[in-house]
Design an enzyme around this catalytic site. Sequence first.
Site, PDB file in Angstrom:
ATOM      1  CB  SER A 189       3.744   8.100   1.002  1.00 19.29           C
ATOM      2  OG  SER A 189       3.440   8.342   2.362  1.00 19.29           O
ATOM      3  CE1 TYR A 202       3.087   2.685   1.708  1.00 20.18           C
ATOM      4  CE2 TYR A 202       3.476   4.715   2.918  1.00 20.18           C
ATOM      5  CZ  TYR A 202       2.825   4.027   1.911  1.00 20.18           C
ATOM      6  OH  TYR A 202       1.922   4.676   1.108  1.00 20.18           O
TER       7      TYR A 202
END
Length: 352
Positions: A189, A202
């Site tokens: 990501s 995350y």
Amino acid sequence: MSSDMFEIMFRVAVFVFGIILYYAGYGIASVCLIPLMVFFLFQKKSSKFNPQGRAIFITGCDCGFGYQLAKRLDEKGFTVFAACLLPEEKGANNLVSECSSRLKVLKVDVTRDEDVAEAKKMVESNLPEKGLWGVVNNAGISNWAETEWSTIQDYQAISDVNLFGSIRTTLAFIPLIQASKGRMAFMSSISGIISFPGTGIYSITKKAIEAFADCLRTEMACYDVKVCIIEPGNFAGATNIQREKTADEIWNKFDDEQKKRLNREIVELINHKVNKQLKNGSKNSDLVIDAIVDALTSPSPKARYLVANVYEKIAVCLFTHSPTFITDALIMWSEVYQKKRSLLLARTGNLK
């Protein structure tokens, strides 16, 4: 604009830049640059990749990127092993009904050793003639929260899927990928590159995946195995990996001590900001799927595929090349940070 068109335009632009350098009197630079760009500009594309007889194992195919990728690869002619957490639910059923008989849905919870081991046996028993060509570690979950809002269980739950789930799958399938001299792709990501307030859990898992894949890439090079990292920006609308929350939902999770210490207005402020960002996320996953397909089929895949809009790419460049005090200052100048600080000042008095 397609990636191929962008690549062609970029090559032409650099070639023209080399010509300008020559006429501007920078002969040495142009002598080095022009021949190189002539080669890249006019080189022929490699022969089309043949997916027939090659299998791909993908985790997290219930929805989002994994679901779309399974359908795309099936259309291209790959044998697809689509690992789903809930094989009886809508996503898995749609894959079975809408794809060819080559696609097989497997029940896999990547946090369970026995599920991954059983999946490996199933794959080995149903491999086409050219073997397992690729593994796509896509399964992932997300949650946002400021650090003091989270519990250790929150960290463990997301790490078990995003990080250890990918490692568990990789360790199981490495021998099959080495045998085919194939590919391994990891879903990271933009949060694996830069971290912002509220993305701590995350971001930790995605940064760890980047480190794991970087080590693996160099280790697997001697086996002619290619390892690629996919780094999407905000595609929340395409994946629903992070649902919108309410301030009540966040607040009611706190214990009595936290409710006394924390500020309800700050929770509402940050929650509103995050929900707005989620709504602004891209709803089209095609660019990400294109990047994964390229990683699996290109003769020279990239080590990293940053799939992001222009603002996100600028942020990556800025936050990875600027001194930390500058990037910290940019965050502290943000509207949310200033409002949060004002609320804290109003409640506690002078903050230093």
